[in-house]
Design an enzyme around this catalytic site. Structure first.
Site, short mmCIF file in Angstrom:
data_model
loop_
_atom_site.label_atom_id
_atom_site.label_comp_id
_atom_site.label_asym_id
_atom_site.label_seq_id
_atom_site.Cartn_x
_atom_site.Cartn_y
_atom_site.Cartn_z
N HIS A 242 1.08 -1.97 25.17
CA HIS A 242 0.98 -0.75 26.36
C HIS A 242 2.54 0.18 26.29
O HIS A 242 1.71 1.28 25.96
CB HIS A 242 0.71 -0.99 28.04
CG HIS A 242 0.57 -0.11 28.65
ND1 HIS A 242 -0.07 0.17 29.19
CD2 HIS A 242 2.00 0.28 29.25
CE1 HIS A 242 -0.12 1.45 30.08
NE2 HIS A 242 0.97 1.95 30.43
N GLU A 243 3.61 -0.88 26.61
CA GLU A 243 4.50 -0.08 26.16
C GLU A 243 5.07 0.37 24.95
O GLU A 243 5.78 1.48 24.73
CB GLU A 243 5.83 -1.12 26.68
CG GLU A 243 5.60 -2.01 28.04
CD GLU A 243 5.88 -0.42 29.61
OE1 GLU A 243 5.96 0.56 28.78
OE2 GLU A 243 5.04 -1.15 30.25
N HIS A 246 3.72 3.54 24.65
CA HIS A 246 3.84 4.62 25.25
C HIS A 246 5.31 5.12 24.02
O HIS A 246 5.04 6.16 23.88
CB HIS A 246 4.33 4.15 26.08
CG HIS A 246 3.21 4.17 27.83
ND1 HIS A 246 2.95 5.25 27.95
CD2 HIS A 246 3.37 3.42 28.92
CE1 HIS A 246 2.75 5.19 28.96
NE2 HIS A 246 2.46 3.65 29.57
N HIS A 321 -0.71 8.36 31.52
CA HIS A 321 -1.59 6.99 31.77
C HIS A 321 -2.87 8.05 31.64
O HIS A 321 -3.11 8.80 32.31
CB HIS A 321 -1.29 6.33 32.77
CG HIS A 321 0.00 5.27 32.34
ND1 HIS A 321 1.08 5.44 33.46
CD2 HIS A 321 -0.31 4.10 31.55
CE1 HIS A 321 2.14 4.64 33.24
NE2 HIS A 321 1.23 3.60 32.00
#
Ligand SMILES: *[C@@H]1O[C@H](CO)[C@@H](O)[C@H](O)[C@H]1NC(C)=O
Ligand SMILES: *[C@@H]1O[C@H](CO)[C@@H](O)[C@H](O)[C@H]1NC(C)=O
Length: 724
Positions: A242-243, A246, A321
């Site tokens: 997830h990070e 980003h 998100h």
């Protein structure tokens, strides 16, 4: 971008909102005219621009100082190892997903002139106009989200006199070979980790290439979570992914830098800046509007041809998100509730395609179940409370989480804007965790089975009473009232795409007709077979390792075969056999607490093998034959039957218990106990709910003042650099 993982309690209501604004400046390579590369590498080989799997190199940056205080050395090493192991898996995963035109030669990062330079020549008449005229004496090198970037990864810098050649302060470093992206990894107890003890990790992108593609970033793991038993390796991998996504471009700050590259990322001359990436619709909802993303959502909702923007979570002016009401379970929603329930979904991959920086392998996407084929109205605040979709619920009753891995309670969280869904309970709701099950001997009033292949079903099953079963205290309570429907854990097995069967404790496998409710032999009440939720991918059909047994509930025919042990040398006359058969049948009937109507065609061989077929004759009262067979199997395994005939004692030997006519059935009974232990255990457990949430928006703007430490939240005034 600040991406936080919040560990929430049993409800997601404790979602914290951070007021702290942090900033990281995004550096791009200097224009060669103004900040020449001291290597003067003008002669380069012909470049290969064909996209290749994204090469992410990692660099662990140890935190000195405070780390020594906080972290006993051994524990520190363990945390580092855990973080690096997760990073490695996440990177491997992305390699099959994203490709870029490879960086030629070593990857070299830029220095921030606003950091090392105090002033530049401002007079356009001077030859060194714009170049650094005064160094910042306090310059300590570059950092990326608190990670000190090694000089070896950085371009050099120089001081320029008003006229003439520069005075080199630091030459270019050697750079990093075979890298398209450099990820710095820290494990630390940062102030942010302290302020928000539930933060697991956060990340930021720090450098872009000349096409604005992210080149470097840092992920910071809050140290205490890396040794926390509540997070599995898969959870940390998923949080890392997830990070990482980003930092690679899925960020409110980077959306506006996305490029339109109709000929793919390798044909840069055909790329242009996107006119529009996000917009607000008439209700103020922020949408990501790029074409692949819009098409992907329309396809997901089953409304192809409709042009939809994909809603982003309300997080201030920038948002990083997906809106959770619409894309629950996507890796890029703000609330993460465990690796088991998170997917690298097609819509997220579409976003990477639309960034223009990557070639995307769309077949690497994992199916997103939430909202599939649910139409245009799905996920709106105005429709989620109207029972128009069974992905949402109303009230606060118990049921099943939509993936059916967990029991759930109808509840909401701050990202759902008042919509409600069945969310996993805080503890013990995972049907797929064997340890949530009943200890041996404990009462299991609804025949639940907790197992890696168990799923949650809406049901109100209660065991039918065995007539004459005096040990069951349920029989002392004859007026069984109808139980309420709730989520229960039962074993499932995919038989085909979208098709499956279920097993309740002691019952045979029963085909489950998606969208229908079924009865289970040996139980009263109903079990509802969800439609479109289970066995949706071929993969899960293959994942089942139990034997492929297919049984219809009607016409079940079992065979029971028992060896009888008698004194050595004992022989049976033919007429004696008939009598012994009767004696054994009576003993079986009394052990089972049932009448003879289940037992047919008994026989005994000369070497004392007793066999009997079992089925339920019409009018026969009692449990299903499958259940009775199972019960007998178990009881005979535990305690043999002893019968007396003709002055001789015969003891049953638990040898074979066969079911016919399907030859697979014998395998079922022999392998089931072992199978229950050995089936692929999904060794992931999550305590509570984990959420990551974007906290504050980042600004690209004036660089922080010199020495300002981003992580300590001291926000500098605009730097001392004079720009035109
Ligand atoms: C694309 O993804 C699929 C599924 O994960 C994988 O099998 C395949 O190797 C990938 N292709 C490339 C070129 O990486
Ligand atoms: C780039 O775009 C032009 C104009 O649309 C087109 O003619 C050309 O074929 C494109 N180049 C490539 C390599 O796709």
């Amino acid at each position: 971008m600040w991406l936080l993982l919040l560990l929430l309690g049993d409800a997601a209501s404790r979602c914290l909102h951070d007021e702290t604004q942090k900033s990281v400046s995004l550096l791009r390579p200097p224009s060669s005219q103004l900040y020449p590369n001291f290597r003067s590498s003008f002669l380069t080989l012909p470049e290969n621009h064909d996209p290749q799997p994204l090469r992410i190199q990692t660099c662990y940056i140890g935190d000195l100082g405070s780390e020594g205080v906080w972290d006993p050395e051994e524990e520190g090493i363990r945390r580092q190892a855990r973080a690096m192991a997760a990073v490695k898996v996440a990177i491997q995963r992305l390699q099959g997903v994203l490709a870029v035109p490879p960086v030629q030669g070593p990857l070299l990062l830029s220095r921030d002139p606003a950091q090392y330079c105090h002033a530049v020549w401002g007079d356009p008449e001077t030859p060194n106009h714009h170049r650094c005229s005064l160094l910042n004496p306090g310059y300590k090198g570059e950092t990326c989200l608190g990670a000190k970037v090694p000089d070896a990864h950085l371009r050099g810098y120089a001081l320029w006199p008003e006229q003439g050649p520069p005075q080199l302060v630091q030459p270019d470093g050697p750079g990093v070979q075979n890298a398209d992206f450099l990820l710095y990894v820290r494990v630390a107890h940062t102030p942010k980790c302290h302020q928000e003890p539930s933060v697991i990790a956060y990340a930021a992108c720090c450098q872009l290439d000349s096409e604005d593609r992210p080149l470097a970033g840092t992920i910071v793991y809050c140290a205490q979570h890396l040794t926390s038993p509540s997070l599995s390796h898969s959870d940390i991998v998923m949080a890392t992914l997830h990070e990482l996504l980003h930092t690679l471009g899925f960020s409110g700050q980077l959306f506006k830098k996305w490029r339109d590259c109709p000929s793919g990322p390798s044909v840069r001359e055909n790329c242009s800046t996107r006119q529009q990436v996000t917009k607000r619709d008439e209700w103020g909802q922020l949408l990501l509007t790029t074409p692949t993303v819009s098409h992907s959502l329309a396809k997901h909702l089953g409304v192809l041809g409709v042009s939809l923007g994909v809603p982003l979570e309300e997080e201030g002016p920038l948002s990083s998100h997906w809106e959770a009401r619409l894309l629950q379970g996507s890796i890029m929603t703000a609330i993460f509730d465990g690796a088991q329930r998170t997917r690298l979904d097609p819509i997220t991959l579409a976003a990477f395609k639309d960034s223009g920086w990557y070639q995307v392998n769309h077949s690497a996407a994992e199916e997103l179940l939430w909202g599939q084929e649910s139409g245009l109205e799905f996920g709106l605040v105005t429709t989620c409370g109207t029972d128009s979709s069974d992905f949402f619920c109303t009230g606060s009753g118990l049921g099943c989480h939509y993936l059916h891995l967990d029991k759930g309670r109808c509840s909401s969280d701050p990202m759902l804007d008042g919509c409600r869904m069945y969310k996993p309970l805080a503890k013990g709701s995972e049907c797929w965790k064997k340890e949530n099950g009943f200890p041996p001997g404990a009462e299991n009033p609804h025949g639940e089975i907790y197992h890696s292949q168990s799923r949650c079903f809406l049901a109100n099953l209660t065991p039918q009473l065995l007539p004459g079963d005096k040990t069951s205290h349920l029989s002392q309570n004859p007026s069984l009232k109808e139980e309420e429907l709730t989520g229960r854990c039962y074993l499932h097995q995919c038989t085909d795409r979208g098709a499956y069967k279920v097993q309740v404790k002691g019952s045979p496998w029963v085909p489950c007709l998606p969208g229908k409710s079924i009865q289970v032999p040996g139980y009263s009440g109903l079990l509802f077979c969800p439609w479109g939720r289970l066995c949706q991918t071929n993969e899960s059909a293959n994942a089942v390792t139990s034997p492929p047994v297919s049984l219809s509930t009607q016409g079940l025919l079992f065979q029971l075969a028992l060896g009888l042990a008698a004194p050595r040398g004992y022989t049976l006359e033919t007429e004696q056999r008939e009598e012994l058969i009767e004696v054994v049948l009576q003993a079986l009937g009394s052990r089972a607490g049932t009448s003879r109507c289940y037992f047919h065609s008994p026989s005994i061989t000369a070497n004392l093998m007793f066999t009997v077929h079992m089925w339920k004759s019409p009018g026969c009262q009692g449990p299903s034959v499958g259940m009775l067979h199972r019960a007998l199997t178990l009881t005979l395994q535990e305690k043999p039957i002893e019968v007396y005939y003709g002055g001789v004692s015969f003891t049953t030997e638990y040898g074979k218990l066969l079911a016919t006519p399907d030859p697979n059935l014998s395998r079922m009974h022999l392998s089931l106990p072992a199978g229950l232990c050995l089936l692929m255990l999904i060794s992931v457990y999550v305590l509570g709910t984990v959420a990551y949430q974007k906290r504050a928006t980042l600004q690209v703007g004036p660089s922080p003042s010199y020495h300002s430490q981003v992580l300590q939240g001291r926000r500098g005034s605009a730097g001392g650099i004079r720009e035109v």
